[in-house]
Motif scaffolding. Sequence first.
Motif, PDB file in Angstrom:
ATOM      1  N   PRO A 125      56.916   4.100 -24.861  1.00  0.00           N
ATOM      2  CA  PRO A 125      58.245   4.016 -24.166  1.00  0.00           C
ATOM      3  C   PRO A 125      58.266   2.906 -23.326  1.00  0.00           C
ATOM      4  O   PRO A 125      57.460   2.291 -22.545  1.00  0.00           O
ATOM      5  N   PRO A 126      59.211   1.951 -23.538  1.00  0.00           N
ATOM      6  CA  PRO A 126      59.383   0.570 -22.855  1.00  0.00           C
ATOM      7  C   PRO A 126      59.542   0.994 -21.373  1.00  0.00           C
ATOM      8  O   PRO A 126      60.136   1.941 -20.922  1.00  0.00           O
ATOM      9  N   GLY A 127      58.685   0.192 -20.550  1.00  0.00           N
ATOM     10  CA  GLY A 127      58.973   0.463 -19.158  1.00  0.00           C
ATOM     11  C   GLY A 127      57.802   1.163 -18.675  1.00  0.00           C
ATOM     12  O   GLY A 127      57.624   1.432 -17.380  1.00  0.00           O
ATOM     13  N   LEU A 128      57.092   1.854 -19.316  1.00  0.00           N
ATOM     14  CA  LEU A 128      55.993   2.880 -18.932  1.00  0.00           C
ATOM     15  C   LEU A 128      54.761   2.041 -18.682  1.00  0.00           C
ATOM     16  O   LEU A 128      54.139   1.457 -19.623  1.00  0.00           O
ATOM     17  N   VAL A 129      54.396   1.939 -17.459  1.00  0.00           N
ATOM     18  CA  VAL A 129      52.996   0.960 -16.985  1.00  0.00           C
ATOM     19  C   VAL A 129      51.938   1.770 -16.354  1.00  0.00           C
ATOM     20  O   VAL A 129      52.290   2.943 -15.647  1.00  0.00           O
ATOM     21  N   ASN A 130      51.125   1.253 -16.094  1.00  0.00           N
ATOM     22  CA  ASN A 130      49.867   1.926 -15.253  1.00  0.00           C
ATOM     23  C   ASN A 130      49.866   0.960 -14.005  1.00  0.00           C
ATOM     24  O   ASN A 130      50.719   0.317 -13.430  1.00  0.00           O
ATOM     25  N   ASN A 131      48.691   1.274 -13.134  1.00  0.00           N
ATOM     26  CA  ASN A 131      48.582   0.836 -11.930  1.00  0.00           C
ATOM     27  C   ASN A 131      48.674  -0.757 -11.826  1.00  0.00           C
ATOM     28  O   ASN A 131      48.913  -1.256 -10.838  1.00  0.00           O
ATOM     29  N   ASP A 132      48.015  -1.288 -13.002  1.00  0.00           N
ATOM     30  CA  ASP A 132      48.022  -2.702 -13.112  1.00  0.00           C
ATOM     31  C   ASP A 132      49.354  -3.345 -13.873  1.00  0.00           C
ATOM     32  O   ASP A 132      49.443  -4.560 -14.148  1.00  0.00           O
ATOM     33  N   ASP A 133      50.302  -2.598 -13.691  1.00  0.00           N
ATOM     34  CA  ASP A 133      51.627  -2.904 -14.318  1.00  0.00           C
ATOM     35  C   ASP A 133      51.497  -3.324 -15.899  1.00  0.00           C
ATOM     36  O   ASP A 133      52.309  -4.438 -16.264  1.00  0.00           O
ATOM     37  N   MET A 134      50.445  -2.687 -16.567  1.00  0.00           N
ATOM     38  CA  MET A 134      50.436  -3.033 -17.770  1.00  0.00           C
ATOM     39  C   MET A 134      50.962  -1.864 -18.795  1.00  0.00           C
ATOM     40  O   MET A 134      50.934  -0.806 -18.354  1.00  0.00           O
ATOM     41  N   ASN A 135      51.514  -2.103 -19.884  1.00  0.00           N
ATOM     42  CA  ASN A 135      52.076  -1.033 -20.506  1.00  0.00           C
ATOM     43  C   ASN A 135      51.221  -0.119 -21.209  1.00  0.00           C
ATOM     44  O   ASN A 135      49.912  -0.329 -21.707  1.00  0.00           O
ATOM     45  N   CYS A 136      51.665   1.127 -21.300  1.00  0.00           N
ATOM     46  CA  CYS A 136      50.801   2.209 -21.555  1.00  0.00           C
ATOM     47  C   CYS A 136      51.593   3.081 -22.599  1.00  0.00           C
ATOM     48  O   CYS A 136      52.737   2.658 -23.008  1.00  0.00           O
ATOM     49  N   GLY A 137      50.988   3.878 -23.243  1.00  0.00           N
ATOM     50  CA  GLY A 137      51.456   4.727 -24.567  1.00  0.00           C
ATOM     51  C   GLY A 137      51.178   6.085 -24.440  1.00  0.00           C
ATOM     52  O   GLY A 137      50.467   6.568 -23.857  1.00  0.00           O
ATOM     53  N   LEU A 138      52.003   6.882 -25.219  1.00  0.00           N
ATOM     54  CA  LEU A 138      51.902   8.264 -25.285  1.00  0.00           C
ATOM     55  C   LEU A 138      51.083   8.723 -26.633  1.00  0.00           C
ATOM     56  O   LEU A 138      51.681   7.914 -27.421  1.00  0.00           O
ATOM     57  N   ILE A 139      50.322   9.661 -26.566  1.00  0.00           N
ATOM     58  CA  ILE A 139      49.734  10.257 -27.904  1.00  0.00           C
ATOM     59  C   ILE A 139      50.487  11.587 -27.706  1.00  0.00           C
ATOM     60  O   ILE A 139      50.503  12.456 -26.902  1.00  0.00           O
ATOM     61  N   THR A 140      51.240  11.693 -28.781  1.00  0.00           N
ATOM     62  CA  THR A 140      51.886  13.031 -29.088  1.00  0.00           C
ATOM     63  C   THR A 140      51.366  13.783 -30.255  1.00  0.00           C
ATOM     64  O   THR A 140      50.877  13.228 -31.367  1.00  0.00           O
ATOM     65  N   ARG A 141      51.482  15.258 -30.222  1.00  0.00           N
ATOM     66  CA  ARG A 141      51.129  15.814 -31.552  1.00  0.00           C
ATOM     67  C   ARG A 141      51.961  17.129 -31.619  1.00  0.00           C
ATOM     68  O   ARG A 141      52.139  17.959 -30.791  1.00  0.00           O
ATOM     69  N   GLY A 142      52.497  17.391 -32.814  1.00  0.00           N
ATOM     70  CA  GLY A 142      53.355  18.363 -33.073  1.00  0.00           C
ATOM     71  C   GLY A 142      54.697  18.539 -32.175  1.00  0.00           C
ATOM     72  O   GLY A 142      55.292  19.487 -32.161  1.00  0.00           O
ATOM     73  N   LEU A 143      55.188  17.297 -31.921  1.00  0.00           N
ATOM     74  CA  LEU A 143      56.375  17.128 -31.234  1.00  0.00           C
ATOM     75  C   LEU A 143      57.164  16.419 -31.907  1.00  0.00           C
ATOM     76  O   LEU A 143      57.136  15.618 -32.707  1.00  0.00           O
TER      77      LEU A 143
END
Length: 213
Positions: A195-213
Amino acid sequence: MGETKTKKSLIDKFLSLRCAGDVLESVQPLTGDVTRRIGESMALIEAIRPLILKHKGEYKLIELCSGTPLTAVIAAHLLPIEHATAYVWRPKYLPGLLDRVHHFKCHLGRSFNVTFGDLILPEKTIVIAPSVNPENAMFLVGLCHRNNAPMAMIPSRGKLRLSSAGNELVKINGSRYSAWLHDLADCCDGDVRVPPGLVNNDDMNCGLITRGL
């Protein structure tokens, strides 16, 4: 600039909820980077919402987190779930406030391995987890794969062990984190979402792992 706008939109979506005030009151004190934490929770909520709305009142929700079970509390207020349960390490919320949340229970956890081990999840249980370190992310992937359970988690960055396929992917896109996300998804027949804009403490992009959704 685009990422900042999208990140704000996650916050705006939360603040526009009729339950936003009740949620914030229940999880006081909400410490750390509040904007990031709300953004993570809303990203997880958006990932699990379609399945829950398709099967209203049928799904249970388990959140594994450190500090405050924000996502599960939002879900208990917002989504038609059977009930939500949170297992929390290093709790930071005030005792008693969470007791006001309907269809919700909170437990103190010791560690992923000690608390869950060879746990058999009940049918129609969705597992969610924000900011999961690499070791616990691998454990969660195995848990949900064994139980054939839907899952949404946000793995944090850290010391990442890649498969041979992951190392080849690094050569293509240059990102160890992205390659590791795909490794995790492959281990549980899951998907990677960024998702654009989802970042961690260091303002770096993060991602989601989804399963069955």
